[in-house]
Design a protein around this motif. Structure first.
Motif, short mmCIF file in Angstrom:
data_model
loop_
_atom_site.label_atom_id
_atom_site.label_comp_id
_atom_site.label_asym_id
_atom_site.label_seq_id
_atom_site.Cartn_x
_atom_site.Cartn_y
_atom_site.Cartn_z
N PHE A 37 48.94 68.60 -0.92
CA PHE A 37 49.75 67.21 -1.12
C PHE A 37 49.51 67.28 -2.71
CE2 PHE A 37 48.30 64.65 2.73
CZ PHE A 37 48.72 65.56 3.56
N VAL A 38 50.83 67.26 -3.36
CA VAL A 38 51.13 66.99 -4.94
C VAL A 38 51.29 65.49 -5.00
CG1 VAL A 38 52.49 67.59 -6.74
CG2 VAL A 38 52.40 69.28 -4.93
N LEU A 39 50.21 64.92 -5.62
CA LEU A 39 50.17 63.53 -5.86
C LEU A 39 50.68 63.26 -7.42
CD1 LEU A 39 46.39 63.16 -4.63
CD2 LEU A 39 48.60 62.99 -3.17
N SER A 40 50.57 61.93 -7.69
CA SER A 40 51.05 61.49 -8.80
C SER A 40 50.43 62.19 -10.04
CB SER A 40 50.65 59.99 -8.95
OG SER A 40 51.11 59.27 -7.91
N HIS A 41 51.02 62.39 -10.97
CA HIS A 41 50.42 63.03 -12.36
C HIS A 41 50.13 64.67 -11.84
CE1 HIS A 41 50.45 59.04 -13.89
NE2 HIS A 41 49.36 58.63 -13.13
N ASN A 42 50.75 64.85 -10.88
CA ASN A 42 50.47 66.59 -10.77
C ASN A 42 49.28 66.69 -10.29
OD1 ASN A 42 52.22 68.69 -10.30
ND2 ASN A 42 51.16 69.74 -11.93
N LEU A 43 48.40 65.83 -9.54
CA LEU A 43 47.30 66.21 -9.17
C LEU A 43 47.44 66.58 -7.90
CD1 LEU A 43 44.19 65.38 -9.84
CD2 LEU A 43 44.30 63.60 -8.10
N LYS A 44 46.64 67.92 -7.46
CA LYS A 44 47.06 68.50 -6.23
C LYS A 44 45.68 68.59 -5.08
CE LYS A 44 48.60 72.40 -8.23
NZ LYS A 44 49.13 72.05 -9.48
N LEU A 45 45.90 68.16 -4.11
CA LEU A 45 45.05 67.98 -3.07
C LEU A 45 45.10 69.17 -2.20
CD1 LEU A 45 42.63 66.56 -1.74
CD2 LEU A 45 44.22 64.93 -0.69
N LEU A 46 44.31 70.00 -1.80
CA LEU A 46 44.44 70.90 -0.87
C LEU A 46 43.63 70.65 0.54
CD1 LEU A 46 44.35 74.84 -1.11
CD2 LEU A 46 42.77 73.96 0.50
#
Length: 516
Positions: A37-46
């Motif tokens: 999941f690519v979140l706001s501010h390019n934070l990526k949750l795998l």
């Protein structure tokens, strides 16, 4: 080391503040079991429900995007949603993400994404808060639950004790406690203090590698500590275990390249047999000359004739076609010779082309090793697995800067190699390439002295298939020419010199910095 319920408890506390109220801008499918999941501010949750290592973490890695029935569902229902909550079910290895998303008509819908991180039975289930809408794995489970769409979702029933609510007796059947953590309870004789330790993620190495969210005093071995659990997990799975998540498109590309190599090898065998046959058919020139010298001996309707072979000083039997006049048999043999002679030239050229194509696809296999998602995508565009974007970006080239300020550029695939050598490089720059091995194009720009030559050559050797000492050629770019009509980034060059070096990434890192 299994990721148990206590581990999940700490991981939820770490990740939750980072992702709360963040928008899911994009959902990437790595493979059937892993999503980002690519979140706001390019934070990526795998999110991984891989049976071998189910977990979730914040990741810094870029991944390619694939497609499946579940990814389609997630994109339609979850993408562009807001993460409202993240919580763990009791102390079990089950977490729930609560996501709010507005549909096309503006109505808000809350979705619950349940990650059951339970080893082989790991699963991802999406509900509307009660009813199952979709699941990665559906069916009738051993615990009596039914996982089917339009069925009410139920958590697994556990008769174990939650150590966070009742931990008076060491040795009790605790929920979410691995055998390794049980040993830590026995070692310290204080369950409460253990499960409330300050997080200090660690990898412990002895006869085998263990990791946990805090130090385990009963284990001996060297320790490597990390600032966050996600950082520790990323290091463990990517660096220590050398586990990389292969994208479905990446597997498709690998299969395509291997199939092409197999087809070309069969094609080469067939062409080499054709060449052998054509060379053998050159004998028909001699047969035609012998028959021409003895044509007066041929009688009507004679099927063969035995005459003297003045080439080999022996008799020869020549077959004749009785359906044509005797003299036309001479032309028959000369025509077979001429056809063979023409064929040898064409087949030889075709064999060289096939050999180049085999080398091209083998080079692609080399280029697919240890590259990032962007590099891989360029290869996929090159072979037609992925369509090129309408707005073509310039290839991103690795740029090393040595201690004297010289620039050394490295291409990691054919698109980058061609751009680097034939567009970016100046004619007075220097081209480096490992001799007789697949490898990267390396361009040196600056003051080329002996130390610079050695460094650039080591970089060329390191970014190649070479092992041990290898010869690296170098010459000015103006002497480098692309092989016309050939796939890939094959070149010819002249006026080269050579130096013998060995691959050495550690030396490169001590002598250079990476440019932007």
């Amino acid at each position: 080391m299994a990721i148990d319920g206590v581990f999940i408890n700490y991981l939820v506390k770490e990740v939750k503040p980072l992702i709360l109220n963040k928008r899911i801008n994009k959902i990437l499918m790595i493979n059937d079991n892993e999503y980002v999941f690519v979140l706001s501010h390019n934070l990526k949750l795998l999110l991984s429900v891989n049976p071998n290592n189910p977990h979730f973490r914040i990741t810094q890695i870029d991944y390619l995007n694939g497609s499946s029935f579940l990814s389609t569902f997630l994109k339609h229902h979850i993408e562009n949603g807001i993460i409202l909550d993240l919580y763990q079910h009791h102390n079990d290895r089950i977490v729930t993400f609560v996501i709010s998303r507005s549909d096309e008509l503006g109505y808000t819908q809350a979705y619950h994404l349940h990650l059951e991180l339970t080893g082989r039975s790991a699963n991802m289930i999406i509900t509307d808060g009660e009813i199952i809408l979709e699941a990665l794995k559906k069916g009738f489970l051993n615990d009596g639950r039914i996982l089917q769409t339009k069925v009410k979702y139920a958590y697994p029933v556990s008769n174990q004790i939650n150590p966070y609510t009742n931990n008076d007796i060491i040795g009790s059947n605790f929920e979410g406690v691995s055998k390794t953590l049980e040993k830590e309870f026995e070692f310290t004789q204080n369950i409460d203090k253990v499960i409330h330790r300050t997080a200090h993620p660690v990898i412990i190495t002895n006869k085998k590698i263990e990791f946990y969210i805090f130090d385990l005093n009963h284990l001996e071995g060297s320790r490597q500590f990390f600032d966050s659990i996600s950082e520790m997990l990323e290091y463990y799975f990517i660096e220590t275990m050398k586990q990389t998540s292969e994208n479905n498109e990446q597997k498709h590309l690998l299969n395509l390249v291997n199939r092409e190599i197999t087809k070309l090898l069969h094609k080469l065998d067939k062409q080499e047999k054709e060449l052998s046959d054509a060379n053998d058919n050159l004998k028909y020139e001699k047969i035609g000359n012998i028959l021409s010298a003895n044509i007066h001996l041929v009688k009507p309707y004679q099927e063969e004739i035995k005459v003297y072979n003045f080439y080999d000083d022996e008799d020869i039997i020549i077959s004749l076609n009785t359906k044509i006049p005797p003299r036309e048999n001479i032309n028959f043999y000369f025509n077979k010779y001429k056809k063979a002679k023409r064929g040898i030239k064409a087949i030889t050229e075709a064999i060289e082309k096939t050999k180049y194509d085999i080398e091209y696809y083998k080079t692609l296999l080399t280029q697919m090793d240890n590259i990032n998602a962007r590099d891989l995508k360029e290869i996929m565009i090159e072979v037609g697995v992925t369509k090129a974007p309408k707005r073509q970006e310039k290839p991103k080239i690795i740029n090393y800067i040595d201690q004297q300020g010289n620039n050394i550029y490295v291409g990691k695939n054919n698109i980058q190699n061609n751009y680097l050598t034939h567009t970016l490089a100046n004619k007075n720059d220097y081209f480096f390439h490992v001799k007789a091995y697949p490898g990267s194009h390396v361009i040196f720009r600056g003051n080329l002295d002996d130390e610079a030559i050695k460094l650039a050559a080591i970089i060329a050797a390191t970014f190649s298939k070479a092992n041990g000492k290898v010869s690296v050629d170098y010459t000015q770019v103006k002497w480098v020419k692309k092989v016309k009509g050939q796939l890939g980034s094959f070149v010819t060059y002249t006026n080269q010199k050579s130096i013998v070096v060995s691959p050495d990434l550690e030396f490169i890192n001590t002598q250079t910095t990476l440019g932007k």
